[in-house]
Design a protein around this motif. Structure first.
Motif, PDB file in Angstrom:
ATOM      1  N   ALA A 245       6.625   3.673  11.782  1.00 31.13           N
ATOM      2  CA  ALA A 245       7.411   2.598  11.524  1.00 31.13           C
ATOM      3  C   ALA A 245       7.909   1.838  12.398  1.00 31.13           C
ATOM      4  O   ALA A 245       9.185   2.616  12.879  1.00 31.13           O
ATOM      5  CB  ALA A 245       7.420   2.974   9.858  1.00 31.13           C
TER       6      ALA A 245
ATOM      7  N   LEU B   6       1.941   8.297  10.825  1.00 29.79           N
ATOM      8  CA  LEU B   6       2.439   6.816  10.997  1.00 29.79           C
ATOM      9  C   LEU B   6       3.394   6.445  11.678  1.00 29.79           C
ATOM     10  O   LEU B   6       4.750   7.684  12.443  1.00 29.79           O
ATOM     11  CB  LEU B   6       2.721   6.865   9.382  1.00 29.79           C
ATOM     12  CG  LEU B   6       1.614   6.592   8.883  1.00 29.79           C
ATOM     13  CD1 LEU B   6       2.475   5.970   6.587  1.00 29.79           C
ATOM     14  CD2 LEU B   6       0.582   5.557   8.556  1.00 29.79           C
TER      15      LEU B   6
ATOM     16  N   ALA C 256       5.588   4.140   2.836  1.00 32.75           N
ATOM     17  CA  ALA C 256       4.397   3.635   3.633  1.00 32.75           C
ATOM     18  C   ALA C 256       3.602   4.007   3.530  1.00 32.75           C
ATOM     19  O   ALA C 256       2.599   3.380   4.383  1.00 32.75           O
ATOM     20  CB  ALA C 256       4.839   4.065   5.102  1.00 32.75           C
TER      21      ALA C 256
ATOM     22  N   ILE D 152       3.967  -0.700   9.509  1.00 36.42           N
ATOM     23  CA  ILE D 152       3.746   0.271   9.714  1.00 36.42           C
ATOM     24  C   ILE D 152       2.225   0.598  10.666  1.00 36.42           C
ATOM     25  O   ILE D 152       1.183  -0.279  10.402  1.00 36.42           O
ATOM     26  CB  ILE D 152       3.270   0.641   8.613  1.00 36.42           C
ATOM     27  CG1 ILE D 152       4.822  -0.004   7.238  1.00 36.42           C
ATOM     28  CG2 ILE D 152       3.086   2.055   8.359  1.00 36.42           C
ATOM     29  CD1 ILE D 152       4.182   0.301   5.848  1.00 36.42           C
TER      30      ILE D 152
END
Length: 970
Positions: free
Chosen positions: A634, A632, A689, A644
């Motif tokens: 962000a 991921l 997240a 995200i």
């Protein structure tokens, strides 16, 4: 029920990096017999003492104020005003949300709380012996005005000035007074005559009578706004400072005489209303028509003192004794004047008279007594000017017993400077004694970093780099640098690298605190720097549209035999837009680059080939971070959103509205998918997240948060703000449940909405300039609900008792009566006694507001209960206060109800008799206390003389014994 993810709460651990906050109370402190050594300042909601001699915090006094520190630590509001009242050992603290807390020195706890103001405090002071408190605040709002003759709208700013009167002994509010006015600049209180003097931006100085509280007098003479005032000569002289270079001096005279009723009306000022008189600049005289026997004020201009500064007066003040006057403007110069006392003026006049008589005798002139007088420049003389290193925010003066004037200055660049002024010298010069700078930066901190061992914290600003010890919060290194924008610790934590606004990379050695190397990295600002996961190098991004790759190397040091660390530029990635942020993926395969065109581009690190483009933000991405497993990324943008993304396909998983202003910094918690964001809305938020949920909000900063940093183990978060403070947050072992957080957030929003609601008014009364001192809060609503629940219980128990009596009468025997569990918990008291207990638990400062929101349907039962209580003589003072207030707010409904006529008649008789009894008891007790006082004084006087006689006889015996010994030797 499914398993829920458990989070741990972050709590505020420390606040450092600030010498004094913006709203502060600043004065010399007397401690350990040393006057003028210790300075007390506000650290937002903390209270610290600085030792001006050692230029450090005085920790002994900090331990002494530990409980005070503890109680203020949990408050989120900033202190806006503080007042010491040493007669009762009270410390009154006003906060920016309008609340007042009283801290008692011996118990170190908030003993009294007042809630009435809606805005930050401008001033407050105590009446006479401290029984009453007057507080003032300013509430302003914007208003769009549509002119009929003009198609455009204009935005106007309106001010309301509020005075609140509080009864400290009874712990309740008396009344509130407000009016529309220009912005007030300063308020002074004349204790001898109980008057209030205010200055404002309307160029007027107004006088207020605090006995009857009305504006009765003003004088003109200022062409611009009046910014400062000071009282001299035992409140007989007033000095005002405005936007010009003059300090105007006014003589105040209180004439105690009765106005002549036969005075012709022609002598009165034309166009004046009764009690108010506008006057000329040279001579202002007020005569109170309604109360002529009380006071007549005469205010005349004595002259002007010319300042050297050409800008407006910011602060005008005197020392404790009124012997020295000082003022400063918007510059860095403090002008100091000496003020002659009445005795010194008289001596100078006599000396001048002798010279005049001698001169007149030589010239055969008449008696010159009438022509001899002192000029204003002779009474108020310039001493010297103190030049500070930066603009002055506040100052304080104190005269030491050695005859030396000590001056302390709080500067706008987060510095405290102290100066000593030797008055015995022919030309007094201020000598700087100390400078407190190690406690913080001179400007805003723009970058933060943690060391790999979680112990050291790096903070860098426009002028210096500081290294802090996390456990002790002490600054262990300070190194000069250029304007810093980004930073990192070199692996090994022995060196740090700073990226500057001028495009340079500066390498510092922490052991020696010296600059090792400076490299011109970019043609513009170095906006971002990121350490490579293999710790062999780093990458930088700048305003020259380049991403540069660097490696660490050891080079030969010219000044030493050993090699030193250096930086080598190895590769460059040219882009089409300015680079704002760069980040490595944990496996060092990908590089994320944020550009000025609102996109984030992903490149392969080995070949620098393009991989993905993340677009969707409306404004440039200012910060971003990649999680520990590289799945991921962000991104935080100036459009206030956090997005995200997945790094496998570049798809946007979720877009979150994160802050009310730009998102300035973002960082993942190590070994998790949780991340923190910092915004210009002065808040720090934690997010998940994976579930896309807001976990926690860390509130404490009062202005924009520029940056933050997480420790490698994730236990600590440090943040920096525009308020020049650094805050440390610590992860606790307390579990955080999201449902409870949401519930607490809803309660906080409800409390804010209750505070913003219009305050209830007494029925039948119009909204005028006066009103109740308290305000509607969640506590007053809860108190009213408790009273209603107690009355409902009283009604139910009364009905049950009637049914029980009927059942017993029908059965012909006594049947057991079930006792209510609440009454049993209070010791099997009666329902009426329970209502009285609930009334006693309502705070005195919240009683009126609680009764004001009480529906009238409960009032008849209350009146009947009050009649019963007063008959028994229970809590007469509390009951009479509640009774009179209920009669005031429900007068029409009570008098129109025929069922309450007999109750009111009984209350009238019992109340008068019980109040008379209480008054007689108080009178008897007062007489007894006065008698005991006289007895103790007489006893102490006799004891004193007995001790003196005994001491004299002891000395006489010792002297005779010594004489006998001398004779024996001879």
């Amino acid at each position: 029920m499914g398993l829920t993810r458990q989070y741990l709460r972050y709590e505020p651990a420390a606040l450092f990096g600030l010498v004094a906050s913006a709203f502060f109370f600043f004065f010399f402190f007397f401690l350990r017999g040393e006057r003028g050594r210790y300075v007390a300042v506000f650290f937002f909601f903390f209270f610290f003492l600085w030792d001006t001699r050692r230029a450090e915090k005085h920790y002994t006094c900090f331990v002494f104020f530990f409980f005070f520190f503890f109680f203020l630590k949990g408050l989120k509001q900033e202190v806006s005003y503080l007042f010491f009242f040493f007669f009762f050992f009270y410390l009154a603290v006003g906060y920016e949300d309008g609340s007042i807390f009283f801290f008692f020195f011996f118990f170190f706890e908030a003993t009294i709380t007042f809630n009435g103001h809606k805005a930050f405090f401008f001033f407050f002071f105590f009446f006479h012996l401290g029984g009453r408190l007057v507080s003032g605040s300013i509430f302003f709002f914007f208003f769009f005005f549509l002119a009929l003759s003009h198609p455009l709208k204009t935005l106007s700013l309106f001010f309301f000035f509020f005075f609140f009167f509080w009864d400290v002994i009874n712990e309740s509010g008396l009344y509130r007074f407000f009016f529309f006015f220009f912005f007030f600049t300063q308020v002074l209180f004349l204790k001898e005559k109980n008057l209030l003097v205010t200055s404002g931006k309307d160029t007027l100085v107004k006088w207020w009578d605090l006995d009857f509280f009305f504006f009765f007098f003003f004088f003109v003479g200022h062409r611009t706004e009046v910014w400062g005032m000071a009282l001299l000569s035992k409140e007989k002289r007033l000095i005002t400072g405005s936007a010009d270079s003059e300090l105007r001096v006014w003589d105040i005279t209180y004439i105690e005489e009765i106005k002549d009723p036969d005075e012709p009306e022609s002598k009165k000022s034309k166009g004046s209303s009764p009690g108010v008189e506008g006057n000329t600049e040279d001579d202002e005289t007020l005569e109170l028509d309604e109360h002529p026997e009380e006071r007549i004020i005469k205010c005349s201009k004595a002259g002007s003192i010319v300042r050297e500064g050409r800008d407006r007066v910011v602060t005008l003040g005197t020392d404790r004794m009124g012997k020295f006057l000082a003022c400063h403007g918007t510059d860095s110069v403090l002008e100091v004047f000496s003020v002659l006392s009445e005795e010194e003026v008289q001596k100078k006049l006599e000396k001048k008279m002798k010279k005049a008589k001698k001169k007149a005798k030589q010239n055969s002139e008449e008696d010159p007594e009438r022509s001899v007088e002192l000029s204003l420049q002779e009474e108020i003389q310039r001493v010297t000017n103190v030049k500070a290193s930066s603009k002055i925010k506040s100052f304080d003066l104190i005269l030491s017993p050695k005859g030396e004037l000590k001056i302390v200055l709080l500067l706008q660049n987060n510095v405290i400077e102290s100066y000593n002024l030797d008055l015995s010298a022919q030309v007094p010069q201020a000598v700087r004694a100390s400078r407190i700078t190690i406690g913080g930066h001179r400007s805003d901190v723009r970058t933060l970093a943690f060391s790999s061992d979680n112990i050291a914290i790096l903070s860098a600003a426009a002028e210096s780099v500081k290294i802090w010890n996390r456990s002790t919060l002490q600054c262990i290194r300070t190194m000069d640098c250029e304007y810093a924008l980004c930073s990192l610790f070199v692996p090994g934590d022995r060196q740090v690298i700073i990226g500057t606004k001028t495009g340079k990379l500066q390498l510092y050695d922490l052991a020696s605190g010296s600059l090792i190397e400076t490299v011109n990295a970019h043609d513009g600002a170095v906006w971002s720097i990121a350490l490579s996961p293999d710790q062999r190098g780093f990458v930088t991004g700048g305003a020259d549209k380049c991403v540069k790759f660097w490696e660490f190397e050891l080079v030969k040091d010219e000044s030493s035999v050993q090699k030193r660390l250096s930086m080598k530029h190895v590769r460059i990635l040219q882009l089409d837009e300015d680079v704002l942020c760069v980040r490595y993926s944990p496996n060092q395969k990908l590089l994320a680059v944020s550009l000025l065109d609102c996109t984030v581009k992903i490149f392969y690190v080995d070949t620098l080939k393009f991989f993905l483009s993340l677009y969707g933000h409306k404004l440039p991405v200012l910060c971003m971070d990649i999680c520990y497993d590289g799945t991921l990324i962000a991104t935080g943008s100036a459009d206030r959103n956090v997005k995200i993304w997945g790094l496998d396909f570049g798809d946007c998983h979720r877009s979150l509205f994160a802050h009310d202003d730009s998102v300035m910094y973002l960082q993942f918690v190590p070994k998790s998918h949780l991340f923190f964001t910092a915004g210009k809305d002065s808040k720090i938020k934690q997010w998940d997240a994976d579930k896309f949920e807001h976990i926690q909000t860390l509130e404490g900063h009062h202005q924009e948060v520029w940056c933050l940093a997480l420790s490698p183990n994730g236990d600590y978060v440090v943040s920096a703000s525009h308020d020049k403070s650094l805050r440390l947050w610590e992860r606790t072992r307390e579990p955080l449940i999201l449902e409870e957080e949401r519930e607490m957030q809803r309660e906080a929003e409800y409390e804010e909405s209750v505070a913003k609601e219009e305050q209830p008014v007494v029925p039948g009364e119009t909204q005028g300039e006066t009103g109740l001192a308290g305000k509607k809060t969640i506590e007053t609503i809860k108190a009213a609900e408790r009273i209603m629940e107690a009355i409902e219980l009283y009604r139910e128990e009364t009905a049950k008792l009637k049914e029980h009596n009927a059942i017993c009468k029908a059965a012909g025997k006594e049947v057991p009566f079930p006792v209510n569990p609440i009454l049993r918990a209070y010791g099997n008291i009666t329902p009426s006694a329970y209502v009285l207990e609930v009334f006693k638990k309502v705070k005195s400062s919240e009683l009126e507001e609680s009764l004001l929101v009480l529906p009238f349907s409960y009032v008849p039962d209350l009146l009947k209960l009050f009649n019963e209580y007063i008959h028994l003589g229970s809590d007469v003072e509390l009951l009479c206060r509640s009774l009179l207030f209920l009669l005031k707010i429900h007068f029409g409904q009570i008098t129109g109800n025929h069922m309450l006529v007999t109750v009111i008649e009984d209350l009238k008789k019992t109340t008068i008799s019980r109040v008379s009894e209480a008054r007689d008891v108080l009178g008897f007790n007062m007489a007894g206390l006065q008698f005991l006082k006289r007895e103790i004084e007489a006893k102490d006087e006799v004891t004193f003389f007995a001790d003196a006689t005994e001491h004299f006889e002891e000395k006489k015996r010792k002297r005779k014994k010594k004489e006998k010994m001398v004779l024996a030797v001879l």
